[in-house]
Enzyme design. Structure first.
Site, mmCIF file in Angstrom:
data_model
loop_
_atom_site.group_PDB
_atom_site.id
_atom_site.type_symbol
_atom_site.label_atom_id
_atom_site.label_comp_id
_atom_site.label_asym_id
_atom_site.label_seq_id
_atom_site.Cartn_x
_atom_site.Cartn_y
_atom_site.Cartn_z
ATOM 1 N N HIS A 20 51.870 33.052 45.855
ATOM 2 C CA HIS A 20 52.650 34.277 46.091
ATOM 3 C C HIS A 20 54.019 33.926 46.683
ATOM 4 O O HIS A 20 55.036 34.498 46.307
ATOM 5 C CB HIS A 20 51.909 35.201 47.067
ATOM 6 N N LYS A 44 38.698 48.519 47.624
ATOM 7 C CA LYS A 44 38.422 47.089 47.781
ATOM 8 C C LYS A 44 38.106 46.784 49.237
ATOM 9 O O LYS A 44 38.769 47.302 50.135
ATOM 10 C CB LYS A 44 39.675 46.278 47.407
ATOM 11 N N ARG A 93 49.981 33.824 35.713
ATOM 12 C CA ARG A 93 49.591 32.416 35.849
ATOM 13 C C ARG A 93 49.107 31.837 34.536
ATOM 14 O O ARG A 93 49.370 30.692 34.201
ATOM 15 C CB ARG A 93 48.483 32.274 36.906
ATOM 16 N N SER A 131 43.731 34.446 45.768
ATOM 17 C CA SER A 131 43.253 34.742 47.129
ATOM 18 C C SER A 131 41.732 34.639 47.223
ATOM 19 O O SER A 131 41.192 34.167 48.226
ATOM 20 C CB SER A 131 43.681 36.149 47.545
HETATM 21 O O1 PNS Z 1 46.975 41.602 43.848
HETATM 22 P P1 PNS Z 1 46.374 42.616 42.930
HETATM 23 O O2 PNS Z 1 45.037 43.100 43.477
HETATM 24 O O3 PNS Z 1 46.278 42.146 41.505
HETATM 25 O O4 PNS Z 1 47.373 43.888 42.942
HETATM 26 C C1 PNS Z 1 47.074 45.046 42.197
HETATM 27 C C2 PNS Z 1 48.030 46.183 42.618
HETATM 28 C C3 PNS Z 1 47.975 46.392 44.118
HETATM 29 C C4 PNS Z 1 49.446 45.854 42.220
HETATM 30 C C5 PNS Z 1 47.572 47.479 41.883
HETATM 31 O O5 PNS Z 1 46.232 47.733 42.142
HETATM 32 C C6 PNS Z 1 48.389 48.707 42.290
HETATM 33 O O6 PNS Z 1 49.495 48.876 41.823
HETATM 34 N N1 PNS Z 1 47.837 49.538 43.187
HETATM 35 C C7 PNS Z 1 48.496 50.742 43.664
HETATM 36 C C8 PNS Z 1 47.926 52.001 42.995
HETATM 37 C C9 PNS Z 1 48.526 52.200 41.614
HETATM 38 O O7 PNS Z 1 49.692 52.453 41.456
HETATM 39 N N2 PNS Z 1 47.650 52.077 40.596
HETATM 40 C C10 PNS Z 1 48.055 52.231 39.201
HETATM 41 C C11 PNS Z 1 48.525 50.922 38.609
HETATM 42 S S1 PNS Z 1 48.780 51.080 36.889
#
Ligand code: PNS
Length: 169
Positions: A20, A44, A93, A131
């Site tokens: 990150h 989560k 990645r 992570s």
């Molecule tokens: O590190 P991650 O878990 O892959 O991140 C995922 C994240 C936090 C970017 C995604 O879950 C997110 O955007 N969450 C906020 C809620 C939201 O906007 N959901 C719709 C996404 S299309």
């Protein structure tokens, strides 16, 4: 005066890894401001609170010009609009990341057509890193030095020592 180019770099960051950090550095070359945004995801189970994650990220990105950290709840695109970000950064990645990222990018574009989504590749040495793997290795007493920033290494070791239940997460 031209508008500053602001990028939002969102994620769970539970915890923030050197992969990150590598992406935040790369984004800082392209944008005036990079805001690392920790998502508060009630679905989560997290090892660290959003505030703890922000603190660890702030310590890691201290040397990166224009970088800052926040946490947010609700939709990512609303967070992007609130902070004036024109671009959302996500890391890619490997091909296996692509499908989920593609779906999310298109949904976010539908929700906010003016917010662009840009993918950055981390350095090759971090392509296997995430992570969940870091927590798994730490839980079993494996060496995580070099995989996460120093404060994350300390906090992760402490958390797993203090809270035996955290070992199950
Ligand atoms: O590190 P991650 O878990 O892959 O991140 C995922 C994240 C936090 C970017 C995604 O879950 C997110 O955007 N969450 C906020 C809620 C939201 O906007 N959901 C719709 C996404 S299309």
């Amino acid at each position: 005066m031209t508008r500053p180019r602001v990028a939002l770099f969102p994620g769970s960051f539970d915890p923030f890894t050197n992969g990150h950090l590598d992406l935040a550095r790369r984004a800082s070359v392209l944008f005036d401001r990079v805001v690392v945004a920790v998502a508060q995801n009630s679905a989560k189970t997290s090892l660290f609170t959003p505030e703890e994650r922000v603190e660890m990220i702030e310590s890691a990105i201290g040397g990166i010009k224009g970088a800052s950290a926040i946490h947010f709840s609700g939709l990512l695109v609303d967070c992007a609009k609130r902070i004036g970000a024109q671009v959302i950064i996500r890391g890619l990645r490997a091909v296996s990341d692509f499908e989920f990222e593609f779906q999310m990018a298109l949904m976010n574009r539908r929700l906010a057509p003016n917010v662009e989504i840009a993918f950055l590749m981390p350095s090759q040495e971090f392509t296997y890193l995430n992570s969940t793997l870091v927590k798994e290795v730490a839980r079993h007493g494996g060496k995580i030095r070099g995989l996460v920033p120093p404060l994350v290494e300390r906090r992760l070791t402490e958390r797993l020592r203090q809270t035996p239940r955290a070992k199950a997460r």
